[in-house]
Design a protein around this motif. Structure first.
Motif, PDB file in Angstrom:
ATOM      1  N   LEU A   1     140.138   1.135  16.806  1.00  0.00           N
ATOM      2  CA  LEU A   1     141.157   0.323  16.157  1.00  0.00           C
ATOM      3  C   LEU A   1     142.359   1.220  15.920  1.00  0.00           C
ATOM      4  O   LEU A   1     142.237   2.260  15.265  1.00  0.00           O
ATOM      5  N   LEU A   2     143.512   0.834  16.461  1.00  0.00           N
ATOM      6  CA  LEU A   2     144.707   1.676  16.411  1.00  0.00           C
ATOM      7  C   LEU A   2     145.875   0.959  15.777  1.00  0.00           C
ATOM      8  O   LEU A   2     146.197  -0.171  16.154  1.00  0.00           O
ATOM      9  N   ASP A   3     146.531   1.649  14.851  1.00  0.00           N
ATOM     10  CA  ASP A   3     147.815   1.182  14.353  1.00  0.00           C
ATOM     11  C   ASP A   3     148.817   1.409  15.483  1.00  0.00           C
ATOM     12  O   ASP A   3     148.772   2.435  16.164  1.00  0.00           O
ATOM     13  N   VAL A   4     149.695   0.470  15.713  1.00  0.00           N
ATOM     14  CA  VAL A   4     150.675   0.622  16.788  1.00  0.00           C
ATOM     15  C   VAL A   4     151.714   1.670  16.418  1.00  0.00           C
ATOM     16  O   VAL A   4     152.078   2.514  17.234  1.00  0.00           O
ATOM     17  N   VAL A   5     152.179   1.654  15.162  1.00  0.00           N
ATOM     18  CA  VAL A   5     153.245   2.566  14.746  1.00  0.00           C
ATOM     19  C   VAL A   5     152.652   3.720  13.934  1.00  0.00           C
ATOM     20  O   VAL A   5     152.251   3.544  12.794  1.00  0.00           O
ATOM     21  N   MET A   6     152.577   4.885  14.577  1.00  0.00           N
ATOM     22  CA  MET A   6     152.139   6.106  13.899  1.00  0.00           C
ATOM     23  C   MET A   6     153.176   7.178  14.225  1.00  0.00           C
ATOM     24  O   MET A   6     153.741   7.177  15.321  1.00  0.00           O
ATOM     25  N   PRO A   7     153.432   8.090  13.305  1.00  0.00           N
ATOM     26  CA  PRO A   7     154.534   9.041  13.495  1.00  0.00           C
ATOM     27  C   PRO A   7     154.346  10.052  14.624  1.00  0.00           C
ATOM     28  O   PRO A   7     155.297  10.375  15.323  1.00  0.00           O
TER      29      PRO A   7
ATOM     30  N   LEU B   1     136.135   3.953  15.677  1.00  0.00           N
ATOM     31  CA  LEU B   1     137.179   4.910  15.308  1.00  0.00           C
ATOM     32  C   LEU B   1     138.380   4.107  14.829  1.00  0.00           C
ATOM     33  O   LEU B   1     138.869   3.230  15.541  1.00  0.00           O
ATOM     34  N   VAL B   2     138.832   4.402  13.612  1.00  0.00           N
ATOM     35  CA  VAL B   2     139.986   3.722  13.021  1.00  0.00           C
ATOM     36  C   VAL B   2     141.106   4.740  12.858  1.00  0.00           C
ATOM     37  O   VAL B   2     140.934   5.751  12.180  1.00  0.00           O
ATOM     38  N   ALA B   3     142.261   4.473  13.486  1.00  0.00           N
ATOM     39  CA  ALA B   3     143.402   5.376  13.380  1.00  0.00           C
ATOM     40  C   ALA B   3     144.597   4.629  12.806  1.00  0.00           C
ATOM     41  O   ALA B   3     145.084   3.660  13.389  1.00  0.00           O
ATOM     42  N   ASP B   4     145.038   5.093  11.650  1.00  0.00           N
ATOM     43  CA  ASP B   4     146.195   4.495  10.982  1.00  0.00           C
ATOM     44  C   ASP B   4     146.787   5.566  10.076  1.00  0.00           C
ATOM     45  O   ASP B   4     146.048   6.317   9.444  1.00  0.00           O
ATOM     46  N   ASP B   5     148.108   5.626  10.017  1.00  0.00           N
ATOM     47  CA  ASP B   5     148.747   6.647   9.180  1.00  0.00           C
ATOM     48  C   ASP B   5     148.878   6.198   7.732  1.00  0.00           C
ATOM     49  O   ASP B   5     149.358   6.963   6.901  1.00  0.00           O
ATOM     50  N   GLU B   6     148.441   4.992   7.407  1.00  0.00           N
ATOM     51  CA  GLU B   6     148.452   4.506   6.031  1.00  0.00           C
ATOM     52  C   GLU B   6     147.040   4.655   5.465  1.00  0.00           C
ATOM     53  O   GLU B   6     146.149   3.882   5.818  1.00  0.00           O
ATOM     54  N   PRO B   7     146.808   5.627   4.578  1.00  0.00           N
ATOM     55  CA  PRO B   7     145.455   5.868   4.055  1.00  0.00           C
ATOM     56  C   PRO B   7     144.806   4.645   3.405  1.00  0.00           C
ATOM     57  O   PRO B   7     143.606   4.452   3.523  1.00  0.00           O
ATOM     58  N   ARG B   8     145.602   3.800   2.751  1.00  0.00           N
ATOM     59  CA  ARG B   8     145.028   2.606   2.116  1.00  0.00           C
ATOM     60  C   ARG B   8     144.430   1.661   3.162  1.00  0.00           C
ATOM     61  O   ARG B   8     143.368   1.095   2.951  1.00  0.00           O
ATOM     62  N   ILE B   9     145.140   1.493   4.270  1.00  0.00           N
ATOM     63  CA  ILE B   9     144.649   0.619   5.345  1.00  0.00           C
ATOM     64  C   ILE B   9     143.396   1.228   5.973  1.00  0.00           C
ATOM     65  O   ILE B   9     142.400   0.535   6.192  1.00  0.00           O
TER      66      ILE B   9
ATOM     67  N   ASP C   1     142.377  -5.070  23.852  1.00  0.00           N
ATOM     68  CA  ASP C   1     141.361  -6.113  23.932  1.00  0.00           C
ATOM     69  C   ASP C   1     141.578  -7.185  22.867  1.00  0.00           C
ATOM     70  O   ASP C   1     141.122  -8.312  23.013  1.00  0.00           O
ATOM     71  N   ASP C   2     142.266  -6.814  21.793  1.00  0.00           N
ATOM     72  CA  ASP C   2     142.622  -7.767  20.747  1.00  0.00           C
ATOM     73  C   ASP C   2     143.775  -7.168  19.955  1.00  0.00           C
ATOM     74  O   ASP C   2     144.088  -5.986  20.102  1.00  0.00           O
ATOM     75  N   TYR C   3     144.385  -7.992  19.129  1.00  0.00           N
ATOM     76  CA  TYR C   3     145.581  -7.600  18.386  1.00  0.00           C
ATOM     77  C   TYR C   3     145.502  -8.282  17.031  1.00  0.00           C
ATOM     78  O   TYR C   3     145.402  -9.509  16.965  1.00  0.00           O
ATOM     79  N   ILE C   4     145.495  -7.503  15.973  1.00  0.00           N
ATOM     80  CA  ILE C   4     145.391  -8.069  14.622  1.00  0.00           C
ATOM     81  C   ILE C   4     146.618  -7.668  13.818  1.00  0.00           C
ATOM     82  O   ILE C   4     146.927  -6.484  13.682  1.00  0.00           O
ATOM     83  N   ALA C   5     147.313  -8.669  13.305  1.00  0.00           N
ATOM     84  CA  ALA C   5     148.510  -8.415  12.499  1.00  0.00           C
ATOM     85  C   ALA C   5     148.121  -8.172  11.044  1.00  0.00           C
ATOM     86  O   ALA C   5     147.211  -8.799  10.509  1.00  0.00           O
ATOM     87  N   LYS C   6     148.806  -7.210  10.425  1.00  0.00           N
ATOM     88  CA  LYS C   6     148.634  -6.933   8.996  1.00  0.00           C
ATOM     89  C   LYS C   6     149.523  -7.886   8.220  1.00  0.00           C
ATOM     90  O   LYS C   6     150.621  -8.168   8.676  1.00  0.00           O
ATOM     91  N   PRO C   7     149.130  -8.356   7.093  1.00  0.00           N
ATOM     92  CA  PRO C   7     147.815  -8.176   6.467  1.00  0.00           C
ATOM     93  C   PRO C   7     146.776  -9.059   7.152  1.00  0.00           C
ATOM     94  O   PRO C   7     147.101 -10.115   7.703  1.00  0.00           O
TER      95      PRO C   7
END
Length: 170
Positions: free
Chosen positions: A53-59, A8-16, A99-105
């Motif tokens: 996979l979760l984006d930390v900042v979502m509205p 499951l991928v959650a991000d408010d940026e559709p491109r990501i 469990d892990d942390y990945i910085a964009k990009p």
């Protein structure tokens, strides 16, 4: 394909979201996406992903809160994706339970490798069959149920996480 892990991928940026979904699909994962925290919680409950996979900042609901609520239901591995790439931010995310942390990009190959690594670690903690019996206590790790001498016991979220960890590493 049914046996492949569900991500499951959650991000408010559709491109990501699209990039992550395409990358993981190409690597053989089944992928479902959510455009925000509330949608992620709903899809997680419906689909029971193997990893999130979760984006930390979502509205609507930030990734940290989504992770906290997910872990109250069941112990699911979580990787945080965020533009906040400082060492302090990474340490905070990991300390809060990721469990892990990945910085964009990030590089798509690294993302897929990290997902596989977290899934391997999580599989090592799972108890075969998902049910553990000790004396009169039965713990069903998959269904998040516990009975003691045939009586249903409903531990709090924190107690369940502790119990799950102890049972899975018995």
């Amino acid at each position: 394909m049914k046996n492949q892990p569900l991500v499951l991928v959650a991000d408010d940026e559709p491109r990501i979201t699209k990039l992550v979904a395409m990358t993981l699909s190409d690597e053989g994962f089944r992928v479902v996406t959510a455009g925000g925290g509330q949608e992620a919680l709903k899809k997680a409950e419906e689909m029971r992903p193997d990893i999130v996979l979760l984006d930390v900042v979502m509205p609507d609901l930030d990734g940290i809160e989504v992770m906290r609520q997910l872990r109250e239901w069941r112990p699911v591995p979580v990787i945080l994706l965020t533009a906040k790439g400082s060492t302090a931010d990474k340490a905070k995310g990991l300390d809060l339970g990721a469990d892990d942390y990945i910085a964009k990009p990030f590089h798509p190959d690294e993302l897929a490798a990290r997902v596989r690594a977290v899934l391997r670690r999580a599989a090592g903690l799972a108890h075969p069959g998902g049910i553990l019996r000790i004396g009169g206590v039965e713990i069903d790790l998959e269904r998040r149920m516990m009975t003691c001498d045939g009586q249903l016991v409903q531990p709090s979220g924190t107690a369940w996480r502790l119990l799950h960890h102890l049972a899975a590493t018995a």
